[in-house]
Design an enzyme around this catalytic site. Structure first.
Site, mmCIF file in Angstrom:
data_model
loop_
_atom_site.group_PDB
_atom_site.id
_atom_site.type_symbol
_atom_site.label_atom_id
_atom_site.label_comp_id
_atom_site.label_asym_id
_atom_site.label_seq_id
_atom_site.Cartn_x
_atom_site.Cartn_y
_atom_site.Cartn_z
ATOM 1 N N LYS A 1 47.865 63.187 45.299
ATOM 2 C CA LYS A 1 46.631 63.746 45.599
ATOM 3 C C LYS A 1 45.733 65.149 45.748
ATOM 4 C CE LYS A 1 46.779 60.847 49.378
ATOM 5 N NZ LYS A 1 47.441 60.420 51.303
ATOM 6 N N PHE B 1 45.395 67.973 53.632
ATOM 7 C CA PHE B 1 46.598 67.388 53.881
ATOM 8 C C PHE B 1 46.359 66.361 53.640
ATOM 9 C CE2 PHE B 1 47.663 70.173 57.751
ATOM 10 C CZ PHE B 1 47.858 71.128 58.016
ATOM 11 N N LYS C 1 42.333 65.251 43.643
ATOM 12 C CA LYS C 1 41.083 66.045 44.876
ATOM 13 C C LYS C 1 40.777 67.386 44.150
ATOM 14 C CE LYS C 1 42.128 62.281 48.408
ATOM 15 N NZ LYS C 1 41.668 61.873 49.952
ATOM 16 N N ASN D 1 42.339 56.408 63.915
ATOM 17 C CA ASN D 1 43.617 56.844 64.003
ATOM 18 C C ASN D 1 43.976 58.167 65.116
ATOM 19 O OD1 ASN D 1 43.436 59.554 63.182
ATOM 20 N ND2 ASN D 1 41.667 58.501 61.459
ATOM 21 N N LYS E 1 27.628 43.391 71.340
ATOM 22 C CA LYS E 1 28.835 43.547 71.178
ATOM 23 C C LYS E 1 28.654 41.998 70.847
ATOM 24 C CE LYS E 1 32.396 42.759 74.788
ATOM 25 N NZ LYS E 1 32.867 42.408 76.226
ATOM 26 N N ASP F 1 39.273 56.118 55.921
ATOM 27 C CA ASP F 1 39.044 55.960 53.998
ATOM 28 C C ASP F 1 38.222 54.552 54.930
ATOM 29 O OD1 ASP F 1 40.715 57.424 53.207
ATOM 30 O OD2 ASP F 1 42.304 55.934 53.479
HETATM 31 O O1 PMT Z 1 45.268 65.985 64.163
HETATM 32 P P1 PMT Z 1 46.576 65.866 64.822
HETATM 33 O O2 PMT Z 1 46.680 64.954 65.502
HETATM 34 O O3 PMT Z 1 47.097 67.235 65.286
HETATM 35 O O4 PMT Z 1 47.961 65.363 63.543
HETATM 36 C C1 PMT Z 1 47.421 66.021 62.605
HETATM 37 C C2 PMT Z 1 47.429 65.132 61.067
HETATM 38 C C3 PMT Z 1 48.509 64.686 60.967
HETATM 39 C C4 PMT Z 1 45.702 64.657 61.183
HETATM 40 C C5 PMT Z 1 47.279 66.006 59.585
HETATM 41 O O5 PMT Z 1 48.741 67.676 59.994
HETATM 42 C C6 PMT Z 1 46.487 65.731 58.551
HETATM 43 O O6 PMT Z 1 48.111 65.110 58.005
HETATM 44 N N1 PMT Z 1 45.807 65.374 58.053
HETATM 45 C C7 PMT Z 1 45.821 64.296 57.425
HETATM 46 C C8 PMT Z 1 44.727 63.088 57.620
HETATM 47 C C9 PMT Z 1 44.767 62.415 55.597
HETATM 48 O O7 PMT Z 1 43.195 61.806 56.430
HETATM 49 O O8 PMT Z 1 46.019 62.380 54.914
HETATM 50 P P2 PMT Z 1 45.140 61.689 53.870
HETATM 51 O O9 PMT Z 1 46.181 61.597 52.679
HETATM 52 O O10 PMT Z 1 44.441 59.897 54.121
HETATM 53 O O11 PMT Z 1 44.249 62.445 52.832
HETATM 54 C C10 PMT Z 1 44.322 63.044 51.975
HETATM 55 C C11 PMT Z 1 43.241 64.131 52.308
HETATM 56 O O12 PMT Z 1 41.586 64.347 51.854
HETATM 57 C C12 PMT Z 1 43.116 65.631 53.793
HETATM 58 O O13 PMT Z 1 42.514 66.291 54.029
HETATM 59 C C13 PMT Z 1 41.848 64.241 54.201
HETATM 60 O O14 PMT Z 1 41.179 65.624 55.478
HETATM 61 C C14 PMT Z 1 40.908 63.961 52.903
HETATM 62 N N2 PMT Z 1 40.254 63.344 53.052
HETATM 63 C C15 PMT Z 1 40.397 61.700 53.090
HETATM 64 C C16 PMT Z 1 39.723 60.653 52.737
HETATM 65 C C17 PMT Z 1 38.510 60.658 53.099
HETATM 66 N N3 PMT Z 1 37.288 60.203 53.272
HETATM 67 N N4 PMT Z 1 37.981 62.052 52.990
HETATM 68 C C18 PMT Z 1 38.538 63.383 53.067
HETATM 69 O O15 PMT Z 1 38.295 64.076 53.101
#
Ligand code: PMT
Length: 398
Positions: A336, A322, A340, A208, A287, A277
């Site tokens: 979330k 986040f 979580k 991403n 490859k 995810d």
């Molecule tokens: O890195 P930058 O370019 O500065 O951008 C910042 C950002 C947009 C990446 C950051 O501000 C942000 O929003 N990070 C969370 C991105 C994310 O994965 O969001 P989510 O809504 O998919 O996940 C929710 C939370 O679960 C997040 O804290 C994530 O780290 C966590 N997660 C998600 C999936 C997973 N398999 N394991 C996790 O721990």
């Protein structure tokens, strides 16, 4: 975040003076009361009117101007300042202060203040390396004056090398540390940042747009405020923050392993990483060839949800997630937070170009477990990081 703080911005004569205008805007946006002092040479590069308009306060240029009737100008500014930043700072100004010469408003105010003073020098490489300049800087450093290192690149004089004034966003975040005490020295932070990469074959991966800037800004700010910080980073192009133990991983599974190994030491866990995810069900050893394949279907399997796992572990640490959303920001982020089991979620609208992925700025809303919310305006990621840390400190102290 700077509401109630008075910052005096000293501007010396140099081509980089235009960058001080942007620096002033960042301080203003963060709520500071800004007072600008310009040297005579600075006014040859940028007009006082520009700073006056943007600061909303008169610009100070003359040592002998009387100020508010009875107050003496340089003493009044020196007394009111919570921080004095000189950007750009010339060899001349630094030389004067190092040798006790106070012959204009800026040098006099620097001498008269008890506030922290930060110099951001910008000059030709040879001037910067001149032993006279070096000894002046070293002398000031022994007295507690701070210097922000110039960056390297094409200089206005035609030279290539060290001596450029760093970007205003960098100056802004670097200077904030002088306003904040080491208030997090009792905390150990575990922070994740950046993307993960899920390999399809030896030359391709799923990932991403995360640059790591948000997570690194939080790690840097926490370390600057005295915390012990472990940063677990996916692949990024960023330098490791100073004073932070930085561990590198590539995939979500590796990040999961590293986080679970270190989570028990933490008093605060912040998951700013954009974790993939899903990962390919099968990773090809060689490859994958395109011959004979007009379409290609990839079967994916779910990665572990690291944050959800932490939420179930009953850790003592404060848990901050986040939420990167494009639709129904608050509704999805709140879901979330509950699903979580975290204490605080930072809702991030990633459909904006000036926020979220890759940008230097971010606009977020903080959602707390007790149902309260706080919306932050668009700010540099360093400022978002410090406000987030302020709120975390309040939760830790409660
Ligand atoms: O890195 P930058 O370019 O500065 O951008 C910042 C950002 C947009 C990446 C950051 O501000 C942000 O929003 N990070 C969370 C991105 C994310 O994965 O969001 P989510 O809504 O998919 O996940 C929710 C939370 O679960 C997040 O804290 C994530 O780290 C966590 N997660 C998600 C999936 C997973 N398999 N394991 C996790 O721990």
């Amino acid at each position: 975040m700077l509401k109630g703080k008075t910052i005096v911005l000293g501007v010396c004569g140099g081509i980089a003076a235009y960058k001080a205008v942007e620096l002033l805007r960042l301080y203003k946006k963060a709520g500071a009361d800004l007072h600008v002092i310009m040297t005579a040479a600075a006014q040859k590069f940028v007009t006082p009117l520009t700073f006056q308009t943007l600061s909303g306060n008169p610009v100070h240029t003359e040592l002998f101007d009387l100020f508010q009737g009875h107050e003496i100008g340089h003493i009044s500014l020196a007394d009111r300042a919570d921080l004095l930043v000189v950007a750009p700072a010339t060899a001349n100004l630094i030389g004067k202060v190092a040798n006790g010469i106070a012959d204009d408003l800026l040098s006099t105010t620097i001498m008269a203040t008890r506030a922290p003073v930060i110099f951001a020098p910008a000059m030709n490489t040879n001037m910067l390396e001149n032993p006279v300049y070096c000894s002046n800087q070293a002398r000031l450093e022994t007295f507690g004056y701070r210097f922000i290192e110039p960056s390297t690149g094409d200089l206005a004089c035609g030279w290539q090398g060290k001596g450029k004034l760093p970007d205003p966003a960098q100056l802004f975040s670097n200077s904030l540390t002088s306003l904040y005490p080491a208030d997090l020295s009792n905390e150990t932070f575990l922070i994740t940042a950046g993307p993960t990469r899920e390999e399809i074959d030896p030359v391709r991966y799923l990932s991403n747009y995360s640059s790591g800037k948000m997570g690194y800004a939080i790690a840097r700010a926490a370390a600057e405020r005295g915390a012990k910080v472990v940063l677990i980073s996916g692949p990024t192009a960023l330098d490791p923050p100073r004073g932070v133990e930085t561990l590198y991983v590539v995939s979500a599974q590796q990040m999961n392993g590293a986080v679970l190994e270190r989570a028990h030491e933490a008093t605060v866990v912040i998951k700013a990483a954009a974790v993939a995810d899903y990962r390919p069900l099968i990773r090809a050893d060689g490859k994958v060839k395109k011959e004979g394949q007009e379409t290609w279907s990839l079967e994916l399997e779910k990665n572990p949800d690291i944050l959800a796992t932490l939420g179930q572990m009953g850790l003592k640490a404060l848990l901050v997630g986040f939420a990167a959303e494009t639709d129904d920001l608050i509704g999805n982020a709140r879901k979330k937070l509950e699903k979580k089991n975290v204490d605080l979620i930072v809702a991030n609208d990633v459909s904006r170009v000036d926020a979220g992925f890759e940008a230097d700025t971010n606009a977020v809303r903080l959602l707390f477990r007790d149902g309260s919310e706080e919306e932050l305006p668009l700010l540099p990621k360093s400022a978002v990081a410090n406000i987030l840390l302020d709120r975390i400190k309040t939760l830790c102290d409660a």
